[in-house]
Design a protein around this motif. Structure first.
Motif, PDB file in Angstrom:
ATOM      1  N   ALA A 193       0.844  -1.197   0.000  1.00  0.00           N
ATOM      2  CA  ALA A 193       0.000   0.000   0.000  1.00  0.00           C
ATOM      3  C   ALA A 193       0.880   1.248   0.000  1.00  0.00           C
ATOM      4  N   SER A 194       0.365   2.303  -0.610  1.00  0.00           N
ATOM      5  CA  SER A 194       1.069   3.575  -0.620  1.00  0.00           C
ATOM      6  C   SER A 194       1.273   4.061   0.809  1.00  0.00           C
ATOM      7  N   GLY A 195       2.470   4.526   1.107  1.00  0.00           N
ATOM      8  CA  GLY A 195       2.803   4.982   2.448  1.00  0.00           C
ATOM      9  C   GLY A 195       3.408   3.921   3.333  1.00  0.00           C
ATOM     10  N   ASP A 196       3.503   2.677   2.843  1.00  0.00           N
ATOM     11  CA  ASP A 196       4.179   1.628   3.594  1.00  0.00           C
ATOM     12  C   ASP A 196       5.676   1.912   3.695  1.00  0.00           C
ATOM     13  N   LEU A 197       6.297   1.334   4.702  1.00  0.00           N
ATOM     14  CA  LEU A 197       7.756   1.276   4.747  1.00  0.00           C
ATOM     15  C   LEU A 197       8.212   0.017   4.019  1.00  0.00           C
ATOM     16  N   LEU A 198       9.254   0.171   3.216  1.00  0.00           N
ATOM     17  CA  LEU A 198       9.850  -0.968   2.534  1.00  0.00           C
ATOM     18  C   LEU A 198      11.020  -1.447   3.389  1.00  0.00           C
ATOM     19  N   LEU A 199      10.879  -2.653   3.930  1.00  0.00           N
ATOM     20  CA  LEU A 199      11.906  -3.214   4.800  1.00  0.00           C
ATOM     21  C   LEU A 199      12.711  -4.261   4.046  1.00  0.00           C
ATOM     22  N   ALA A 200      14.012  -4.316   4.334  1.00  0.00           N
ATOM     23  CA  ALA A 200      14.877  -5.372   3.818  1.00  0.00           C
ATOM     24  C   ALA A 200      15.396  -6.170   4.996  1.00  0.00           C
ATOM     25  N   ALA A 201      15.159  -7.488   4.981  1.00  0.00           N
ATOM     26  CA  ALA A 201      15.635  -8.392   6.026  1.00  0.00           C
ATOM     27  C   ALA A 201      16.612  -9.371   5.387  1.00  0.00           C
ATOM     28  N   ILE A 202      17.877  -9.356   5.823  1.00  0.00           N
ATOM     29  CA  ILE A 202      18.934 -10.129   5.167  1.00  0.00           C
ATOM     30  C   ILE A 202      19.840 -10.752   6.227  1.00  0.00           C
ATOM     31  N   ASP A 203      20.188 -12.013   6.031  1.00  0.00           N
ATOM     32  CA  ASP A 203      21.136 -12.692   6.913  1.00  0.00           C
ATOM     33  C   ASP A 203      22.557 -12.352   6.463  1.00  0.00           C
ATOM     34  N   LEU A 204      23.271 -11.621   7.275  1.00  0.00           N
ATOM     35  CA  LEU A 204      24.627 -11.185   6.932  1.00  0.00           C
ATOM     36  C   LEU A 204      25.688 -12.182   7.386  1.00  0.00           C
ATOM     37  N   ARG A 205      25.276 -13.299   8.005  1.00  0.00           N
ATOM     38  CA  ARG A 205      26.219 -14.280   8.538  1.00  0.00           C
ATOM     39  C   ARG A 205      26.593 -15.283   7.448  1.00  0.00           C
TER      40      ARG A 205
END
Length: 323
Positions: A156-168
């Motif tokens: 939806a417009s106005g959402d936050l775009l999150l990135a979840a990444i395993d850096l290990r």
């Protein structure tokens, strides 16, 4: 690297070009009766009080030749990631493998078995041919189930775009494959994936997509196109391992990586759930109704993609209505 140069590199990347091939296939084959529009990580089929999830991954012959064991392992790893991105849990996989002989097939099958054991997903059948005259070819399909569905079409417009990444993890040579899976504790890997269906069941996430060979920004384009959205994204906010070049990272396949469209009021809870699993998660941008994706920092803003002018995978709301 300037934002202009970074945007140009993303648009010219091989992984994104491969995703552009989806449009032609969808135009010929996409059924109008699908419960969820075609173009998502999995097909979603209504099943009682939930959804059956069905997906398949094929692997480039050059990858199978260069990394036969890892290709087999990825046959399970990338498929269970697709299931998780839709809010589901995997049930079983089947494989199709063509090889020159049993010697060539051996390490691929060993990797497939290792992936199945690691993620607790059985290989229940498939197809094999050990008399293929050419190089080895591999495809793996997965079946899963979700009680509450996540799609790429519900941002939806106005959402936050999150990135979840395993850096290990670590890079496998010079290739753009960040391996955060092989050699890691199986129980931890399974628990990490379970964060996604738990978020879906708690109603904390509107839309999600796993980060593919198109990289973080290429995958963001696909998610935004499906939801009919644009966004302003700061690439520097993408979680990244120390010492890794930003341009390389943004075009890498990260093993465990997801993009999520989340209501601002739910973002802290989502980030906390990933943090509890040791997964880096951060807001990298905000969605809007422009259908234009811009890269931005404190000094400048540049256009990455304008869906009104150029569709990418052809799976936005207009395509769904046409089907």
């Amino acid at each position: 690297m300037t934002l202009d140069a970074l945007a140009a590199q993303i648009r010219a990347s091989r992984g994104l070009a491969h995703k552009g091939d989806i449009a032609g296939v969808v135009g010929r084959l996409a059924p109008g009766s699908a419960a969820v529009p075609v173009g998502d990580d999995c097909a979603a089929i209504p099943d009682g009080d939930g959804w059956l999830l069905f997906a398949i991954e094929g692997f480039m012959a050059e990858f199978v030749a260069a990394e036969p064991w890892f290709a087999g392992y990825c046959g399970v790893m990338v498929n269970v990631s697709d299931i998780a991105a839709m809010g589901g849990r995997p049930i079983a996989v089947v494989d199709a493998l063509w090889s020159r002989d049993e010697t060539q097939a051996g390490p691929i099958l060993d990797g497939l078995a290792a992936g199945a054991a690691t993620y607790g997903v059985p290989v229940v059948g498939g197809h094999s041919n050990s008399r293929n005259g050419g190089g080895a070819q591999l495809a793996v399909a997965v079946l899963g189930r979700a009680s509450r569905l996540l799609t790429s079409f519900d941002g939806a417009s106005g959402d936050l775009l999150l990135a979840a990444i395993d850096l290990r993890g670590r890079y496998r040579g010079a290739a753009a494959w960040w391996d955060a899976s092989s050699g890691s504790p199986p129980a931890r890997l399974r628990g990490d994936l379970d964060v996604l269906p738990a978020l879906a069941e708690a109603g904390l996430c509107r839309a999600a997509k796993d980060i593919s060979m198109a990289g973080t920004l290429g995958t963001a384009l696909m998610l935004l196109e499906c939801s009919g959205l644009g966004a302003r994204i700061d690439p520097a906010l993408v979680p990244r391992p120390a010492g890794v070049d930003l341009a390389r990272w943004l075009t890498s396949f990260p093993s465990f990586g997801f993009l999520l469209s989340v209501a601002p009021g739910d973002a802290a809870a989502v980030i906390a759930r990933f943090a509890a699993a040791g997964i880096a998660c951060a807001a990298i941008g905000t969605t809007d109704g422009s259908r234009r994706v811009r890269l931005a920092d404190a000094r400048s803003e540049v256009m990455l993609w304008d869906f009104a002018a150029t569709p990418l995978i052809g799976c936005g709301p207009a395509a769904a209505r046409a089907a």
